[in-house]
Design a protein around this motif. Sequence first.
Motif, PDB file in Angstrom:
ATOM      1  N   ILE A   6     118.542 -40.472 -31.779  1.00 14.59           N
ATOM      2  CA  ILE A   6     119.347 -40.963 -30.665  1.00 14.59           C
ATOM      3  C   ILE A   6     118.469 -41.859 -29.804  1.00 14.59           C
ATOM      4  O   ILE A   6     117.285 -41.557 -29.599  1.00 14.59           O
ATOM      5  N   SER A   7     119.011 -42.974 -29.351  1.00 11.08           N
ATOM      6  CA  SER A   7     118.218 -43.896 -28.532  1.00 11.08           C
ATOM      7  C   SER A   7     118.041 -43.330 -27.126  1.00 11.08           C
ATOM      8  O   SER A   7     118.814 -42.479 -26.677  1.00 11.08           O
ATOM      9  N   LYS A   8     117.023 -43.809 -26.437  1.00  8.54           N
ATOM     10  CA  LYS A   8     116.768 -43.347 -25.065  1.00  8.54           C
ATOM     11  C   LYS A   8     117.959 -43.670 -24.166  1.00  8.54           C
ATOM     12  O   LYS A   8     118.381 -42.825 -23.358  1.00  8.54           O
ATOM     13  N   ARG A  38     108.846 -44.667 -31.352  1.00  7.73           N
ATOM     14  CA  ARG A  38     108.985 -46.100 -31.097  1.00  7.73           C
ATOM     15  C   ARG A  38     109.385 -46.820 -32.383  1.00  7.73           C
ATOM     16  O   ARG A  38     108.750 -46.649 -33.427  1.00  7.73           O
ATOM     17  N   ARG A  39     110.468 -47.594 -32.289  1.00 10.58           N
ATOM     18  CA  ARG A  39     110.936 -48.346 -33.463  1.00 10.58           C
ATOM     19  C   ARG A  39     111.303 -49.771 -33.063  1.00 10.58           C
ATOM     20  O   ARG A  39     111.760 -50.015 -31.947  1.00 10.58           O
ATOM     21  N   ALA A  40     111.104 -50.670 -34.021  1.00 11.54           N
ATOM     22  CA  ALA A  40     111.480 -52.063 -33.785  1.00 11.54           C
ATOM     23  C   ALA A  40     112.987 -52.217 -33.976  1.00 11.54           C
ATOM     24  O   ALA A  40     113.558 -51.678 -34.922  1.00 11.54           O
ATOM     25  N   THR A  41     113.632 -52.925 -33.052  1.00 11.82           N
ATOM     26  CA  THR A  41     115.062 -53.241 -33.160  1.00 11.82           C
ATOM     27  C   THR A  41     115.235 -54.739 -32.936  1.00 11.82           C
ATOM     28  O   THR A  41     114.267 -55.450 -32.641  1.00 11.82           O
ATOM     29  N   GLN A  45     111.126 -53.499 -29.157  1.00  7.75           N
ATOM     30  CA  GLN A  45     110.772 -52.096 -29.355  1.00  7.75           C
ATOM     31  C   GLN A  45     111.673 -51.190 -28.513  1.00  7.75           C
ATOM     32  O   GLN A  45     111.914 -51.464 -27.334  1.00  7.75           O
ATOM     33  N   GLU A  46     112.184 -50.117 -29.129  1.00  7.16           N
ATOM     34  CA  GLU A  46     112.989 -49.139 -28.397  1.00  7.16           C
ATOM     35  C   GLU A  46     112.489 -47.743 -28.714  1.00  7.16           C
ATOM     36  O   GLU A  46     111.854 -47.507 -29.742  1.00  7.16           O
ATOM     37  N   THR A  47     112.791 -46.811 -27.813  1.00  9.79           N
ATOM     38  CA  THR A  47     112.391 -45.417 -27.996  1.00  9.79           C
ATOM     39  C   THR A  47     113.578 -44.603 -28.491  1.00  9.79           C
ATOM     40  O   THR A  47     114.678 -44.685 -27.930  1.00  9.79           O
ATOM     41  N   SER A 178     110.092 -36.062 -36.802  1.00  5.35           N
ATOM     42  CA  SER A 178     110.489 -37.474 -36.749  1.00  5.35           C
ATOM     43  C   SER A 178     110.519 -38.136 -38.128  1.00  5.35           C
ATOM     44  O   SER A 178     110.833 -39.301 -38.254  1.00  5.35           O
ATOM     45  N   THR A 179     110.205 -37.381 -39.177  1.00  2.00           N
ATOM     46  CA  THR A 179     110.124 -37.952 -40.516  1.00  2.00           C
ATOM     47  C   THR A 179     111.514 -38.104 -41.143  1.00  2.00           C
ATOM     48  O   THR A 179     112.322 -37.197 -41.095  1.00  2.00           O
TER      49      THR A 179
END
Length: 207
Positions: A6-8, A38-41, A45-47, A178-179
């Motif tokens: 789920i996004s922050k 942290r992931r690239a969108t 970058q978004e959490t 998180s995997t």
Amino acid sequence: MDPNVISKKELLELTGISYGQLYRWKRKNLIPEDWFIRRATFTGQETFFPREQILDRIDKIINMKDDLSLDELADVFSPNLAGTKLTFVELLERNIVSKTSLELFVHQQGESETYTFQQILYAYVLERLLVTGEMSLDEGAGLLKALVSHYPKLEGKPCELIFVRKMGISSFILVSSSTELYFDSGVKVVKRLNLAGCIEELKAKIS
């Protein structure tokens, strides 16, 4: 979008908590650092967070924070109870683990005068899977071997136990929360068990 995260932004909207509250709880160790992914969108970058774990944790924090300080809550959510030792009889009398599960644990790991929190956790996870009928006693022996061999490497980190079966052969996998995992069509995921949740349940039983 991965349904397991789920996004922050969505988290704050869904729970009604503020950005400040979220990061204060992180600083107080109520929410593990590893849950902040942290992931690239396409916007940069978004959490993101493991969806099930973070929503469950925030619900517990909100329901408990009026009765406990943040430091007390951090102790509730800490991954172990250092120094905890209980005997075979105490574990049975306090209804923490059944006799069947405890006897299997002792048969596999050996008899001891007292059992540490980590050993009790292994027996408790065994109990959780045996009591539902999803796992046989033979498979339980395999579960204990996997926990004893690999859980110490992940202790202190949020992790998940995944019980799978393929063509009648069972396997147990321990992964950080998180995997992302993907299995071929011949693999049946029998059970996914969040070990942080098991620890919280166990601590409540012991306290």
